[in-house]
Design an enzyme around this catalytic site. Structure first.
Site, PDB file in Angstrom:
ATOM      1  N   GLU A  92       0.851  -1.187   0.000  1.00 56.23           N
ATOM      2  CA  GLU A  92       0.000   0.000   0.000  1.00 56.23           C
ATOM      3  C   GLU A  92       0.889   1.240   0.000  1.00 56.23           C
ATOM      4  O   GLU A  92       1.986   1.221   0.560  1.00 56.23           O
ATOM      5  CB  GLU A  92      -0.901  -0.007   1.231  1.00 56.23           C
ATOM      6  CG  GLU A  92      -2.005   1.010   1.178  1.00 56.23           C
ATOM      7  CD  GLU A  92      -3.076   0.771   2.233  1.00 56.23           C
ATOM      8  OE1 GLU A  92      -3.794   1.742   2.542  1.00 56.23           O
ATOM      9  OE2 GLU A  92      -3.184  -0.361   2.725  1.00 56.23           O
ATOM     10  N   ILE A  95       1.141   9.127   0.160  1.00 51.00           N
ATOM     11  CA  ILE A  95       1.955  10.237  -0.358  1.00 51.00           C
ATOM     12  C   ILE A  95       1.453  11.542   0.227  1.00 51.00           C
ATOM     13  O   ILE A  95       0.261  11.709   0.483  1.00 51.00           O
ATOM     14  CB  ILE A  95       1.915  10.287  -1.909  1.00 51.00           C
ATOM     15  CG1 ILE A  95       2.835  11.381  -2.447  1.00 51.00           C
ATOM     16  CG2 ILE A  95       0.500  10.424  -2.422  1.00 51.00           C
ATOM     17  CD1 ILE A  95       3.011  11.355  -3.964  1.00 51.00           C
ATOM     18  N   ILE A  97       2.536  15.873  -0.321  1.00 52.70           N
ATOM     19  CA  ILE A  97       3.368  17.012  -0.714  1.00 52.70           C
ATOM     20  C   ILE A  97       3.136  18.034   0.392  1.00 52.70           C
ATOM     21  O   ILE A  97       2.017  18.532   0.562  1.00 52.70           O
ATOM     22  CB  ILE A  97       2.963  17.580  -2.095  1.00 52.70           C
ATOM     23  CG1 ILE A  97       3.041  16.497  -3.178  1.00 52.70           C
ATOM     24  CG2 ILE A  97       3.810  18.795  -2.456  1.00 52.70           C
ATOM     25  CD1 ILE A  97       4.404  15.903  -3.421  1.00 52.70           C
ATOM     26  N   GLY A 106       2.745  18.822 -10.443  1.00 52.13           N
ATOM     27  CA  GLY A 106       3.192  17.568 -11.027  1.00 52.13           C
ATOM     28  C   GLY A 106       4.182  16.776 -10.199  1.00 52.13           C
ATOM     29  O   GLY A 106       4.614  15.696 -10.618  1.00 52.13           O
ATOM     30  N   ASN A 136     -11.520  14.137  -1.949  1.00 52.97           N
ATOM     31  CA  ASN A 136     -10.202  14.594  -2.396  1.00 52.97           C
ATOM     32  C   ASN A 136     -10.080  14.413  -3.909  1.00 52.97           C
ATOM     33  O   ASN A 136      -9.369  13.535  -4.408  1.00 52.97           O
ATOM     34  CB  ASN A 136      -9.098  13.843  -1.645  1.00 52.97           C
ATOM     35  CG  ASN A 136      -7.742  14.467  -1.835  1.00 52.97           C
ATOM     36  OD1 ASN A 136      -7.549  15.316  -2.700  1.00 52.97           O
ATOM     37  ND2 ASN A 136      -6.791  14.047  -1.022  1.00 52.97           N
ATOM     38  N   TYR A 143      -4.236  10.062  -9.189  1.00 52.95           N
ATOM     39  CA  TYR A 143      -4.089   8.609  -9.164  1.00 52.95           C
ATOM     40  C   TYR A 143      -4.598   7.983 -10.457  1.00 52.95           C
ATOM     41  O   TYR A 143      -3.971   7.066 -10.993  1.00 52.95           O
ATOM     42  CB  TYR A 143      -4.815   8.013  -7.956  1.00 52.95           C
ATOM     43  CG  TYR A 143      -4.311   8.525  -6.624  1.00 52.95           C
ATOM     44  CD1 TYR A 143      -2.967   8.808  -6.410  1.00 52.95           C
ATOM     45  CD2 TYR A 143      -5.187   8.735  -5.572  1.00 52.95           C
ATOM     46  CE1 TYR A 143      -2.508   9.284  -5.190  1.00 52.95           C
ATOM     47  CE2 TYR A 143      -4.743   9.204  -4.342  1.00 52.95           C
ATOM     48  CZ  TYR A 143      -3.410   9.476  -4.158  1.00 52.95           C
ATOM     49  OH  TYR A 143      -2.967   9.946  -2.951  1.00 52.95           O
ATOM     50  N   LEU A 144      -5.716   8.464 -10.963  1.00 56.09           N
ATOM     51  CA  LEU A 144      -6.234   7.946 -12.239  1.00 56.09           C
ATOM     52  C   LEU A 144      -5.245   8.213 -13.367  1.00 56.09           C
ATOM     53  O   LEU A 144      -4.991   7.349 -14.208  1.00 56.09           O
ATOM     54  CB  LEU A 144      -7.597   8.569 -12.550  1.00 56.09           C
ATOM     55  CG  LEU A 144      -8.758   8.106 -11.658  1.00 56.09           C
ATOM     56  CD1 LEU A 144      -9.983   8.995 -11.870  1.00 56.09           C
ATOM     57  CD2 LEU A 144      -9.093   6.639 -11.908  1.00 56.09           C
TER      58      LEU A 144
END
Length: 183
Positions: A92, A95, A97, A106, A136, A143-144
């Protein structure tokens, strides 16, 4: 392990000096409202330092990388692997930022693509999965874009800001990653 090098970032080891950067976001609701309930209560300096020390000393099953600027190696965020299942070849991912000013630039997509390459082509795992709150939208879109597919949801599993929301489960398989054109 050597650094994983991308076009604008590197995935590198955690360092003691990352504590200062981590402290800038661990109590920022703009960041933590999209993360797990580990961030439900304020994090003390000692708690953040203990977490970092557990990573530095290898006292946790979690494995991870700092997302850093390629030129300066300055902390941007982190991407971690947990619940490593060697028998079933899956793990799993989480993440973050840490600086809101660096969102939508990006860095997350690049870090995810680097970790996918590491998970599938170095660790020889077959599956990478994650959880995301249904509200979200920016994360789900990222993710897609990185090849994850929605695999299910737990309805009203997460309570936030006075309402229950779904938790979305997403995953990508090794064959889906390998068949993408931009390896």
């Amino acid at each position: 392990m050597p650094h994983i090098i991308g076009s604008r970032i590197i995935l590198r080891e955690y360092r003691k000096k990352d504590l200062e950067s981590m402290r800038l976001w661990v109590n920022n609701p703009e960041i933590t409202n999209n993360l797990s309930d580990v961030f439900l209560y304020p994090h003390s300096q000692n708690a953040t330092e203990s977490y970092l020390n557990s990573l530095l000393e290898g006292k946790t099953e979690q494995k991870g990388f700092v997302i850093a600027d390629k030129e300066t190696e300055e902390y941007i965020g982190q991407i971690d692997l947990f619940h490593m299942d060697w028998k079933n070849r899956s793990t799993e991912m989480g993440i973050v930022i840490g600086n809101p000013k660096l969102h939508n630039k990006g860095y997350g997509s690049e870090a995810i693509q680097l970790i996918q390459k590491f998970v599938f082509l170095q660790l020889n795992l077959n599956r990478l999965q994650l959880e995301v709150h249904d509200y979200n939208d920016k994360a789900k879109k990222c993710y897609l874009k990185c090849g994850f597919k929605e695999e299910g949801r737990l309805r009203q599993k997460h309570f936030s800001n006075g309402q229950y929301t779904d938790v979305v489960y997403m995953g990508i398989l090794r064959e889906e990653f390998v068949n993408k054109k931009e390896i």
